[in-house]
Design an enzyme around this catalytic site. Structure first.
Site, PDB file in Angstrom:
ATOM      1  N   HIS A 115       0.976  -3.713   6.180  1.00 32.38           N
ATOM      2  CA  HIS A 115      -0.251  -3.638   7.000  1.00 32.38           C
ATOM      3  C   HIS A 115      -1.466  -4.171   6.243  1.00 32.38           C
ATOM      4  O   HIS A 115      -2.587  -3.902   6.639  1.00 32.38           O
ATOM      5  CB  HIS A 115      -0.496  -2.191   7.446  1.00 32.38           C
ATOM      6  N   CYS A 137      -6.476  -3.657   4.144  1.00 33.95           N
ATOM      7  CA  CYS A 137      -6.357  -2.196   4.020  1.00 33.95           C
ATOM      8  C   CYS A 137      -7.058  -1.653   2.784  1.00 33.95           C
ATOM      9  O   CYS A 137      -8.162  -1.169   2.875  1.00 33.95           O
ATOM     10  CB  CYS A 137      -4.919  -1.677   4.048  1.00 33.95           C
ATOM     11  N   CYS A 174       0.859  -1.194   0.000  1.00 36.40           N
ATOM     12  CA  CYS A 174       0.000   0.000   0.000  1.00 36.40           C
ATOM     13  C   CYS A 174       0.891   1.239   0.000  1.00 36.40           C
ATOM     14  O   CYS A 174       2.019   1.209   0.481  1.00 36.40           O
ATOM     15  CB  CYS A 174      -0.888  -0.021   1.248  1.00 36.40           C
ATOM     16  N   SER A 181       0.789   3.688   1.862  1.00 39.65           N
ATOM     17  CA  SER A 181       1.157   4.105   3.227  1.00 39.65           C
ATOM     18  C   SER A 181       2.495   3.493   3.642  1.00 39.65           C
ATOM     19  O   SER A 181       3.263   4.122   4.373  1.00 39.65           O
ATOM     20  CB  SER A 181       0.087   3.714   4.234  1.00 39.65           C
TER      21      SER A 181
HETATM   22  P1  CND Z   1      -1.360   4.922  -5.152  1.00 40.15           P
HETATM   23  O1  CND Z   1      -0.047   5.571  -5.157  1.00 40.15           O
HETATM   24  O2  CND Z   1      -1.518   3.565  -5.740  1.00 40.15           O
HETATM   25  O3  CND Z   1      -2.458   5.873  -5.877  1.00 40.15           O
HETATM   26  C1  CND Z   1      -2.379   7.270  -5.868  1.00 40.15           C
HETATM   27  C2  CND Z   1      -2.828   7.786  -7.227  1.00 40.15           C
HETATM   28  O4  CND Z   1      -2.790   9.229  -7.175  1.00 40.15           O
HETATM   29  C3  CND Z   1      -1.956   7.358  -8.393  1.00 40.15           C
HETATM   30  O5  CND Z   1      -2.764   6.788  -9.409  1.00 40.15           O
HETATM   31  C4  CND Z   1      -1.290   8.672  -8.862  1.00 40.15           C
HETATM   32  O6  CND Z   1      -1.106   8.711 -10.261  1.00 40.15           O
HETATM   33  C5  CND Z   1      -2.314   9.698  -8.418  1.00 40.15           C
HETATM   34  N1  CND Z   1      -1.743  11.041  -8.230  1.00 40.15           N
HETATM   35  C6  CND Z   1      -0.531  11.371  -7.709  1.00 40.15           C
HETATM   36  N2  CND Z   1      -0.386  12.706  -7.677  1.00 40.15           N
HETATM   37  C7  CND Z   1      -1.525  13.233  -8.190  1.00 40.15           C
HETATM   38  C8  CND Z   1      -1.982  14.564  -8.429  1.00 40.15           C
HETATM   39  N3  CND Z   1      -1.220  15.615  -8.103  1.00 40.15           N
HETATM   40  N4  CND Z   1      -3.204  14.737  -8.956  1.00 40.15           N
HETATM   41  C9  CND Z   1      -3.990  13.673  -9.294  1.00 40.15           C
HETATM   42  N5  CND Z   1      -3.606  12.391  -9.089  1.00 40.15           N
HETATM   43  C10 CND Z   1      -2.388  12.167  -8.547  1.00 40.15           C
HETATM   44  O7  CND Z   1      -1.826   4.915  -3.603  1.00 40.15           O
HETATM   45  P2  CND Z   1      -2.914   4.026  -2.826  1.00 40.15           P
HETATM   46  O8  CND Z   1      -4.134   3.921  -3.637  1.00 40.15           O
HETATM   47  O9  CND Z   1      -2.253   2.815  -2.284  1.00 40.15           O
HETATM   48  O10 CND Z   1      -3.161   4.993  -1.564  1.00 40.15           O
HETATM   49  C11 CND Z   1      -3.754   6.268  -1.756  1.00 40.15           C
HETATM   50  C12 CND Z   1      -3.619   7.093  -0.496  1.00 40.15           C
HETATM   51  O11 CND Z   1      -4.400   6.479   0.537  1.00 40.15           O
HETATM   52  C13 CND Z   1      -2.195   7.170   0.041  1.00 40.15           C
HETATM   53  O12 CND Z   1      -1.945   8.471   0.539  1.00 40.15           O
HETATM   54  C14 CND Z   1      -2.212   6.167   1.170  1.00 40.15           C
HETATM   55  O13 CND Z   1      -1.220   6.446   2.135  1.00 40.15           O
HETATM   56  C15 CND Z   1      -3.597   6.399   1.692  1.00 40.15           C
HETATM   57  C16 CND Z   1      -4.112   5.341   2.636  1.00 40.15           C
HETATM   58  C17 CND Z   1      -5.019   5.738   3.608  1.00 40.15           C
HETATM   59  C18 CND Z   1      -5.501   4.798   4.492  1.00 40.15           C
HETATM   60  C19 CND Z   1      -6.527   5.198   5.500  1.00 40.15           C
HETATM   61  O14 CND Z   1      -6.843   4.386   6.389  1.00 40.15           O
HETATM   62  N6  CND Z   1      -7.095   6.396   5.416  1.00 40.15           N
HETATM   63  C20 CND Z   1      -5.093   3.482   4.416  1.00 40.15           C
HETATM   64  N7  CND Z   1      -4.196   3.132   3.477  1.00 40.15           N
HETATM   65  C21 CND Z   1      -3.724   4.025   2.567  1.00 40.15           C
HETATM   66 ZN    ZN Z   2      -2.970   1.073   3.527  1.00 42.32          ZN
END
Ligand code: CND
Ligand code: ZN
Ligand code: ZN
Length: 375
Positions: free
Chosen positions: A68, A175, A47, A49
């Site tokens: 995680h 997650c 992930c 994170s």
């Molecule tokens: P992943 O990196 O796979 O996806 C992020 C997407 O955002 C990608 O497709 C990028 O191309 C896109 N992106 C990047 N920059 C920009 C921008 N400036 N404008 C538009 N799009 C953009 O990440 P993921 O899906 O594994 O995780 C997404 C977020 O969720 C990340 O910050 C992670 O830490 C968070 C998260 C939160 C929680 C929670 O409990 N709230 C749990 N796990 C992960």
């Molecule tokens: Zn996560």
């Protein structure tokens, strides 16, 4: 030969320092103490994170064993454990559910006070760790540490799931899937016929889309700077996808015009302050709901105009999609087994655990949605 009660030597991916590759090491995993569970990992997802820890965006004590989003089989249990037994298929819970704290007793909240996210100690509940490597203690990560052949978790941070569940898929319920899906159906409470905007089309953002579709949203607009993500987003329910880099004006203005005043629900699923502000602004000024799902860079603030809220917007956020983990994970696994939602489209790569650095490379280059590491 039973390993119960013995120290297990096994392979784990240790992060010794920020911004360095993971190092596959032999580690010692001591037996679970009272109210703890030792798990043989079968599969774990990667992930963003976890990557936020590597870059320093998300702070946790190092050296540590990250991960995680895993699933495994109970190897042995400590004294007093009643919730699981050896041989059970389980999912570790990065947001525990102790069942006793003020949060667990609250009907809506899920961020149990036993979490190790707000002030991470990188340990078990008793303040110590079960891992050592080259004579040094190695920290846990958010109660789970799934990047190891064996891990020890507190009984509050693990739940039994259906014995028939395919662990190399349902690990995503630990997650990414649950976080995204719950953000739509439980946190935002997306309504039938509504319009949604999802910023970020990674594994978590696509799971938000699955949730918006399940809640029968009429229009789901994906926002991402990587156009390669659009086909999968549309397959899962996005009705259109847009790239902020294709427009001369801020993307919230584009979305407000496209929707005649703003979307009903917006989700930031990237982890950037600028897109969090854009997501808030693009929802309707009188009734829009914006949900922060992405993990923002540590110790940075976002300034915002309170008028954005005064007129009627709601700004929320949640960990793990707002789901109470122990209550919800077995039900989500059962729903997956009953074909109520898909996980396969989220899985773009499967690699042996030893190739964890290649898996992170795929994430960083934007080539993968989820890579599953198998043990
Ligand atoms: P992943 O990196 O796979 O996806 C992020 C997407 O955002 C990608 O497709 C990028 O191309 C896109 N992106 C990047 N920059 C920009 C921008 N400036 N404008 C538009 N799009 C953009 O990440 P993921 O899906 O594994 O995780 C997404 C977020 O969720 C990340 O910050 C992670 O830490 C968070 C998260 C939160 C929680 C929670 O409990 N709230 C749990 N796990 C992960
Ligand atoms: Zn996560
Ligand atoms: Zn609790």
């Amino acid at each position: 030969m039973s390993t119960a009660g013995k120290v297990i030597k096994c392979k784990a991916a240790v992060l010794w320092e920020l911004k360095k590759p993971f190092s596959i090491e032999e580690v010692e995993v001591v037996p679970p103490k009272a109210y703890e569970v030792r798990i043989k990992m079968v599969a774990t997802g990667i992930c963003r994170s976890d990557d936020h820890v590597v870059t320093g965006n998300l702070s946790t004590p190092l050296p540590a064993i990250l991960g995680h989003e895993g699933a495994g089989i109970v190897e042995s249990i400590g004294e007093g454990v009643t919730a699981v037994k050896p041989g059970d298929k389980v999912i570790p819970l990065f947001t525990p559910q102790c069942g006793r704290c003020v949060v667990c007793k609250h009907p809506e909240a899920n961020f149990c006070v036993k979490n190790d996210l707000t002030n991470p100690r990188g340990t078990m509940q008793d303040g110590t760790t079960r891992f050592t490597c080259r004579g040094k203690p190695i920290h846990n990560f958010v109660s789970t540490s799934t990047f190891s052949e064996y891990t020890v978790v507190d009984e509050t941070a693990v739940v039994k799931i259906d014995a028939a569940a395919p662990l190399e898929k349902v690990c995503l319920i630990g997650c990414g899937f649950s976080t995204g899906f719950g953000s739509a159906v439980k946190v935002a409470k997306v309504t039938p016929g509504s319009t949604c905007a999802v910023f970020g089309l990674g594994g978590v953002g696509l799971s938000v889309i699955i949730g918006c579709k399940a809640a029968r949203a009429a229009r789901i607009i994906g926002v991402d700077i990587n156009k390669d993500k659009y086909a999968k987003a549309k397959e899962l329910g996005a009705t259109e996808c847009i790239n902020p880099q294709d427009f001369q004006k801020p993307i919230h203005e584009v979305l407000t015009e496209m929707t005649g005043g703003g979307v009903d629900f917006s989700f930031e699923v990237i982890g950037r302050l600028d897109t969090m502000a854009e997501a808030l602004s693009c929802c309707h000024e009188a009734y829009g709901v914006s949900v922060i799902v992405g993990v923002p860079p540590g110790s940075q603030n976002l300034s915002m105009d309170p008028m954005l809220l005064l007129t009627g917007r709601t700004w929320k956020g949640a960990i793990f999609g707002g789901f109470k983990s122990k209550d919800s994970v077995p039900k989500l696994v059962a729903d997956f087994m009953a074909n109520k939602f898909p996980l396969d489209p989220l899985i773009t790569h499967v690699l042996p655990f030893q190739e964890i650095n290649e898996g992170f490379g795929l994430l960083r280059s934007g080539k993968s949605i989820r890579t599953i590491l198998t043990f």
